[in-house]
Write an enzyme that holds these catalytic residues in place. Structure first.
Site, PDB file in Angstrom:
ATOM      1  N   ASP A 288      -4.068  -9.903 -15.983  1.00 41.64           N
ATOM      2  CA  ASP A 288      -4.993 -11.021 -15.763  1.00 41.64           C
ATOM      3  C   ASP A 288      -5.952 -10.601 -16.802  1.00 41.64           C
ATOM      4  O   ASP A 288      -6.426  -9.417 -17.218  1.00 41.64           O
ATOM      5  CB  ASP A 288      -5.597 -11.071 -14.506  1.00 41.64           C
ATOM      6  CG  ASP A 288      -5.664 -12.472 -13.874  1.00 41.64           C
ATOM      7  OD1 ASP A 288      -6.530 -13.371 -14.736  1.00 41.64           O
ATOM      8  OD2 ASP A 288      -4.904 -12.747 -13.015  1.00 41.64           O
TER       9      ASP A 288
ATOM     10  N   ASP B 251      -8.042 -16.400 -17.375  1.00 39.01           N
ATOM     11  CA  ASP B 251      -8.603 -17.004 -16.235  1.00 39.01           C
ATOM     12  C   ASP B 251      -9.780 -18.022 -16.811  1.00 39.01           C
ATOM     13  O   ASP B 251     -10.160 -17.758 -17.873  1.00 39.01           O
ATOM     14  CB  ASP B 251      -9.579 -15.937 -15.520  1.00 39.01           C
ATOM     15  CG  ASP B 251     -10.307 -16.257 -14.356  1.00 39.01           C
ATOM     16  OD1 ASP B 251      -9.615 -16.755 -13.308  1.00 39.01           O
ATOM     17  OD2 ASP B 251     -11.293 -16.262 -14.061  1.00 39.01           O
TER      18      ASP B 251
ATOM     19  N   ASP C  91      -1.577  -1.159  -3.951  1.00 44.17           N
ATOM     20  CA  ASP C  91      -1.776  -0.669  -5.213  1.00 44.17           C
ATOM     21  C   ASP C  91      -0.517  -0.315  -6.106  1.00 44.17           C
ATOM     22  O   ASP C  91       0.467  -0.859  -5.813  1.00 44.17           O
ATOM     23  CB  ASP C  91      -2.168   1.095  -4.865  1.00 44.17           C
ATOM     24  CG  ASP C  91      -1.235   1.697  -3.699  1.00 44.17           C
ATOM     25  OD1 ASP C  91       0.035   1.687  -3.951  1.00 44.17           O
ATOM     26  OD2 ASP C  91      -1.732   2.293  -2.653  1.00 44.17           O
TER      27      ASP C  91
ATOM     28  N   HIS D  38      -2.949 -17.109  -5.927  1.00 46.99           N
ATOM     29  CA  HIS D  38      -3.940 -16.358  -4.938  1.00 46.99           C
ATOM     30  C   HIS D  38      -5.088 -17.255  -4.588  1.00 46.99           C
ATOM     31  O   HIS D  38      -5.966 -16.887  -3.804  1.00 46.99           O
ATOM     32  CB  HIS D  38      -4.636 -15.114  -5.661  1.00 46.99           C
ATOM     33  CG  HIS D  38      -5.388 -15.412  -6.883  1.00 46.99           C
ATOM     34  ND1 HIS D  38      -4.529 -15.983  -8.182  1.00 46.99           N
ATOM     35  CD2 HIS D  38      -6.425 -15.467  -7.416  1.00 46.99           C
ATOM     36  CE1 HIS D  38      -5.433 -16.245  -9.004  1.00 46.99           C
ATOM     37  NE2 HIS D  38      -6.656 -15.759  -8.726  1.00 46.99           N
ATOM     38  N   ASP D  39      -5.239 -18.468  -5.258  1.00 47.25           N
ATOM     39  CA  ASP D  39      -6.376 -19.443  -4.888  1.00 47.25           C
ATOM     40  C   ASP D  39      -5.979 -20.530  -3.908  1.00 47.25           C
ATOM     41  O   ASP D  39      -6.732 -21.379  -3.618  1.00 47.25           O
ATOM     42  CB  ASP D  39      -7.090 -19.987  -6.217  1.00 47.25           C
ATOM     43  CG  ASP D  39      -7.671 -19.040  -7.181  1.00 47.25           C
ATOM     44  OD1 ASP D  39      -8.219 -17.991  -6.779  1.00 47.25           O
ATOM     45  OD2 ASP D  39      -7.683 -19.181  -8.264  1.00 47.25           O
TER      46      ASP D  39
ATOM     47  N   ASN E 255      -0.622   4.596  -0.035  1.00 47.47           N
ATOM     48  CA  ASN E 255      -1.278   5.868   0.416  1.00 47.47           C
ATOM     49  C   ASN E 255      -2.071   5.566   1.741  1.00 47.47           C
ATOM     50  O   ASN E 255      -2.965   6.216   2.126  1.00 47.47           O
ATOM     51  CB  ASN E 255      -2.211   6.406  -0.592  1.00 47.47           C
ATOM     52  CG  ASN E 255      -3.042   5.296  -0.950  1.00 47.47           C
ATOM     53  OD1 ASN E 255      -3.196   4.106  -0.651  1.00 47.47           O
ATOM     54  ND2 ASN E 255      -4.284   5.810  -1.782  1.00 47.47           N
TER      55      ASN E 255
ATOM     56  N   GLU F 232      -5.418 -20.602 -17.432  1.00 51.32           N
ATOM     57  CA  GLU F 232      -5.800 -21.456 -16.570  1.00 51.32           C
ATOM     58  C   GLU F 232      -6.712 -22.266 -16.973  1.00 51.32           C
ATOM     59  O   GLU F 232      -7.830 -21.937 -17.416  1.00 51.32           O
ATOM     60  CB  GLU F 232      -6.300 -20.395 -15.130  1.00 51.32           C
ATOM     61  CG  GLU F 232      -6.789 -21.314 -13.925  1.00 51.32           C
ATOM     62  CD  GLU F 232      -7.594 -20.664 -13.238  1.00 51.32           C
ATOM     63  OE1 GLU F 232      -7.629 -20.840 -11.716  1.00 51.32           O
ATOM     64  OE2 GLU F 232      -8.549 -19.994 -13.571  1.00 51.32           O
TER      65      GLU F 232
ATOM     66  N   ASP G 225      -4.492   3.511   2.904  1.00 42.61           N
ATOM     67  CA  ASP G 225      -6.061   3.185   2.810  1.00 42.61           C
ATOM     68  C   ASP G 225      -6.172   1.752   2.992  1.00 42.61           C
ATOM     69  O   ASP G 225      -7.315   1.375   3.166  1.00 42.61           O
ATOM     70  CB  ASP G 225      -6.429   3.636   1.401  1.00 42.61           C
ATOM     71  CG  ASP G 225      -6.134   2.905   0.441  1.00 42.61           C
ATOM     72  OD1 ASP G 225      -5.427   2.138   0.289  1.00 42.61           O
ATOM     73  OD2 ASP G 225      -6.710   3.146  -0.912  1.00 42.61           O
TER      74      ASP G 225
ATOM     75  N   ASP H 119       0.996  -1.076   0.017  1.00 43.55           N
ATOM     76  CA  ASP H 119       0.002  -0.033  -0.156  1.00 43.55           C
ATOM     77  C   ASP H 119       0.944   1.172   0.058  1.00 43.55           C
ATOM     78  O   ASP H 119       1.828   1.358   0.790  1.00 43.55           O
ATOM     79  CB  ASP H 119      -0.926  -0.311   1.249  1.00 43.55           C
ATOM     80  CG  ASP H 119      -1.645   1.189   1.371  1.00 43.55           C
ATOM     81  OD1 ASP H 119      -2.122   1.778   0.188  1.00 43.55           O
ATOM     82  OD2 ASP H 119      -2.496   1.518   2.468  1.00 43.55           O
TER      83      ASP H 119
HETATM   84  O1  TEU Z   1      -9.983 -19.400 -10.603  1.00 47.33           O
HETATM   85  C1  TEU Z   1     -10.641 -20.877 -11.158  1.00 47.33           C
HETATM   86  C2  TEU Z   1     -11.039 -21.909 -10.372  1.00 47.33           C
HETATM   87  O2  TEU Z   1     -11.984 -22.565 -10.538  1.00 47.33           O
HETATM   88  C3  TEU Z   1     -10.426 -22.497  -8.884  1.00 47.33           C
HETATM   89  O3  TEU Z   1      -9.234 -22.186  -8.881  1.00 47.33           O
HETATM   90  C4  TEU Z   1     -11.079 -21.240  -8.024  1.00 47.33           C
HETATM   91  O4  TEU Z   1     -10.210 -20.737  -7.109  1.00 47.33           O
HETATM   92  C5  TEU Z   1     -11.850 -22.118  -6.978  1.00 47.33           C
HETATM   93  O5  TEU Z   1     -11.259 -22.173  -5.665  1.00 47.33           O
HETATM   94  C6  TEU Z   1     -12.623 -23.379  -7.492  1.00 47.33           C
HETATM   95  O6  TEU Z   1     -13.099 -24.062  -6.144  1.00 47.33           O
HETATM   96  C7  TEU Z   1     -10.121 -18.519 -11.382  1.00 47.33           C
HETATM   97  C8  TEU Z   1      -9.396 -17.358 -10.605  1.00 47.33           C
HETATM   98  O7  TEU Z   1      -8.216 -17.754 -10.196  1.00 47.33           O
HETATM   99  C9  TEU Z   1     -10.214 -17.222  -9.097  1.00 47.33           C
HETATM  100  O8  TEU Z   1      -9.644 -16.418  -8.504  1.00 47.33           O
HETATM  101  C10 TEU Z   1     -11.507 -16.555  -9.420  1.00 47.33           C
HETATM  102  O9  TEU Z   1     -12.487 -16.611  -8.314  1.00 47.33           O
HETATM  103  C11 TEU Z   1     -12.353 -17.710 -10.540  1.00 47.33           C
HETATM  104  O10 TEU Z   1     -11.290 -18.038 -11.585  1.00 47.33           O
HETATM  105  C12 TEU Z   1     -13.317 -16.905 -11.091  1.00 47.33           C
HETATM  106  O11 TEU Z   1     -12.887 -15.915 -12.027  1.00 47.33           O
HETATM  107 CA    CA Z   2      -3.547   2.036  -1.213  1.00 43.85          CA
END
Ligand code: TEU
Ligand code: CA
Length: 546
Positions: free
Chosen positions: A97, A198, A28, A322-323, A22, A251, A24, A20
């Site tokens: 993305d 995605d 960013d 991130h998942d 600024n 993906e 908040d 971050d």
């Molecule tokens: O994720 C697709 C996906 O099917 C999984 O990896 C998802 O995180 C979920 O756990 C399935 O149970 C992609 C993105 O990476 C994710 O962050 C999004 O939420 C999703 O697509 C929808 O755009």
């Molecule tokens: Ca910020």
């Protein structure tokens, strides 16, 4: 295959949680720019940003309401241009993305499409009449529940494979496809070098929406690798990506290596590479259906992708995003062997053939935060699953156990920069809680300690650049029956590279490796100060034979 893709290393940034600028409480673009020197020191060549487009943030930006503008939280288009310049100046590249399976329900296309059955945007989405009072079919959403949502205004249903606020786009519609192509060109013209696409293998749905077979995800056979998917991707490639020499990583969920070649084989390359999930099910049947982690299952999955793809296409090498939960908490031992298991995992993966992806914080061994209170989780999927589990009669305790282990928020806590309040991520109130272990696990400590996980990652990246065998070599697993030791040989240009890793917390004897006499090899990487006859807990070694 482009040289910079094959030889490059990608670093994924989850902008909301990176830095971050600024105060908040939200990461960013200026924050990212301020950390580019750090990323350069690590040695990465490309950064991939999770979505920064305008969005109501139901799914943290994977629900886009304006493809052409950024969410003000993250900064302005000028900031993005500065980021592109700063990256290019350093010889680095930017991957954005691309979320084109669905939009937000607040996207103007969807708002229009919902107005009437004859609205010109109606065909941009999948609108269907019900069957009497019933939903159009039995397909299931990846976030649980039906894929169909009823809309009062026109008394029809629309399809959403994810949350109901993420209506799926109808790729059969030519006008939609040209709008998407126009949008992609816009970002490429701005200087973006490529895209992470995605859920790209979900774009095509079987026409007529036939009833789905019984399965964990009912209907999957009608939307995973659907009938027109290759037509759509070939069109995107020919008309857009090829024109800019852009790089794409798709993906692809539930993809088998045999089917991957249709997307990525060198002779058609609809996509440069795909992210697959086979190795991510070493501790689950599917996501929330958790089973004990079995190293052999993981090794088999990795080996299968190497054996099937190498020579014909190019793999991605990743542990986290991130998942996914943090890998050291998941396949390692973050309590007793934090350094050893984090470095062993990095070793056995990143010496395979493919392009490495490193997720922010992985390079310092960030761990799952173990939040025990449901309200500390922000992720929509986590809350959906909790609600569904409770509806099925599972106890709070049981659901929390699953969430603590598997929630996507495990990877979304703020990047741990130092031991000051909020880990140096912000001086405001962070949008999601910081992992309480930040006073020990943070970038400042890592940089001050020559024996840190960070420097080990730096070394791996440097070795990949120093020895072409790491990029080019063939792959052969040497102990395919061993339950705890992963060992493989790479071979290139008269040289051999042997990688061995111990997936257990025990000392293990190294079995006979046939013609590979370790005493004849040169040890180019190891995660213990000394080696002995035995492999110590989570020990990893890399030998080079010239
Ligand atoms: O994720 C697709 C996906 O099917 C999984 O990896 C998802 O995180 C979920 O756990 C399935 O149970 C992609 C993105 O990476 C994710 O962050 C999004 O939420 C999703 O697509 C929808 O755009
Ligand atoms: Ca910020």
């Amino acid at each position: 295959m482009k040289h910079w893709v094959k030889n490059g290393v990608v670093y994924q940034i989850y902008p909301r949680s990176f830095q971050d600028s600024n105060n908040d409480g939200i990461g960013d673009i200026p924050g990212i720019i301020s950390r580019l020197d750090y990323l350069q020191e690590l040695g990465v060549d490309m950064i991939w940003l999770s979505p920064i487009y305008d969005s109501p943030l139901v799914d943290n930006g994977y629900d886009i309401s304006d493809y052409y503008n950024l969410l003000p939280d993250y900064g302005t288009l000028e900031d993005l241009k500065t980021l592109v310049n700063e990256l290019h100046r350093r010889g680095m590249r930017l991957v954005m993305d691309l979320v084109i399976n669905h939009t937000s329900n607040e996207h103007p296309w969807f708002i229009e499409s919902a107005k009437s059955t004859d609205n010109p945007y109606r065909k941009f989405y999948h609108w269907q009449k019900g069957k009497g009072r019933k939903k159009p079919n039995n397909w299931m959403s990846l976030f649980g529940g039906s894929v169909w949502e009823y809309d009062e205004t026109t008394q029809e249903y629309y399809l959403h494979l994810f949350a109901k606020e993420q209506p799926d786009l109808n790729w059969e519609c030519k006008e939609l496809r040209s709008e998407i192509k126009k949008m992609i060109r816009y970002w490429l013209n701005l200087g973006v070098d490529g895209f992470r696409c995605d859920v790209i293998n979900l774009l095509s749905k079987t026409p007529g929406y036939p009833k789905g077979k019984l399965h964990l995800i009912r209907g999957h056979e009608h939307f995973i690798n659907g009938p027109q998917i290759h037509k759509y991707l070939k069109e995107l490639k020919k008309e857009v990506f090829d024109q800019y020499d852009a790089f794409t990583v798709g993906e692809a969920i539930f993809l088998k290596p045999e089917d991957a070649l249709a997307y990525i084989s060198f002779d058609n390359q609809e996509l440069t590479m795909v992210f697959q999930f086979d190795h991510m099910s070493a501790d689950n049947f599917f996501k929330w259906f958790i089973r004990p982690f079995k190293p052999r299952r993981l090794m088999n999955a990795l080996t299968k992708w190497q054996d099937t793809i190498n020579g014909k296409g190019w793999n991605t090498l990743y542990w986290e995003n991130h998942d996914q939960p943090r890998v050291v908490s998941r396949f390692g031992d973050s309590e007793r062997y934090h350094y050893q298991s984090a470095t062993m995992l990095a070793t056995v993966l990143y010496f395979q053939q493919g392009t490495p992806f490193i997720y922010q914080g992985q390079e310092i061994g960030m761990t799952n935060p173990q939040f025990t209170d449901l309200s500390d989780y922000q992720d929509i999927e986590t809350h959906r699953i909790y609600w569904l589990g409770k509806r099925l009669g599972l106890s709070h305790k049981r659901m929390m156990k699953k969430i603590i282990y598997m929630s996507r928020d495990n990877a979304r806590t703020p990047m741990q920069w130092d031991d000051t309040e909020n880990a140096g991520f912000t001086e405001g109130k962070p949008w999601i809680k910081v992992n309480p272990n930040y006073p020990e696990i943070n970038v400042r400590n890592s940089l001050a300690n020559p024996d840190s996980i960070f420097y080990y990652y730096q070394k791996i990246i440097a070795l990949r650049k120093q020895f072409p065998i790491v990029v080019e070599g063939s792959f052969k697993e040497l102990l395919p029956k061993h339950q705890k030791i992963y060992c493989y040989l790479r071979d290139y240009d008269g040289k051999k590279l042997l990688v061995i890793g111990n997936f257990s917390d025990k000392d293990l004897a190294i079995p006979d490796l046939n013609d590979s006499d370790l005493t004849k090899g040169k040890l180019i990487l190891q995660n213990y100060p000394q080696t002995s006859e035995m492999l110590k807990p989570y020990e990893a070694r890399v030998y080079l034979f010239d």
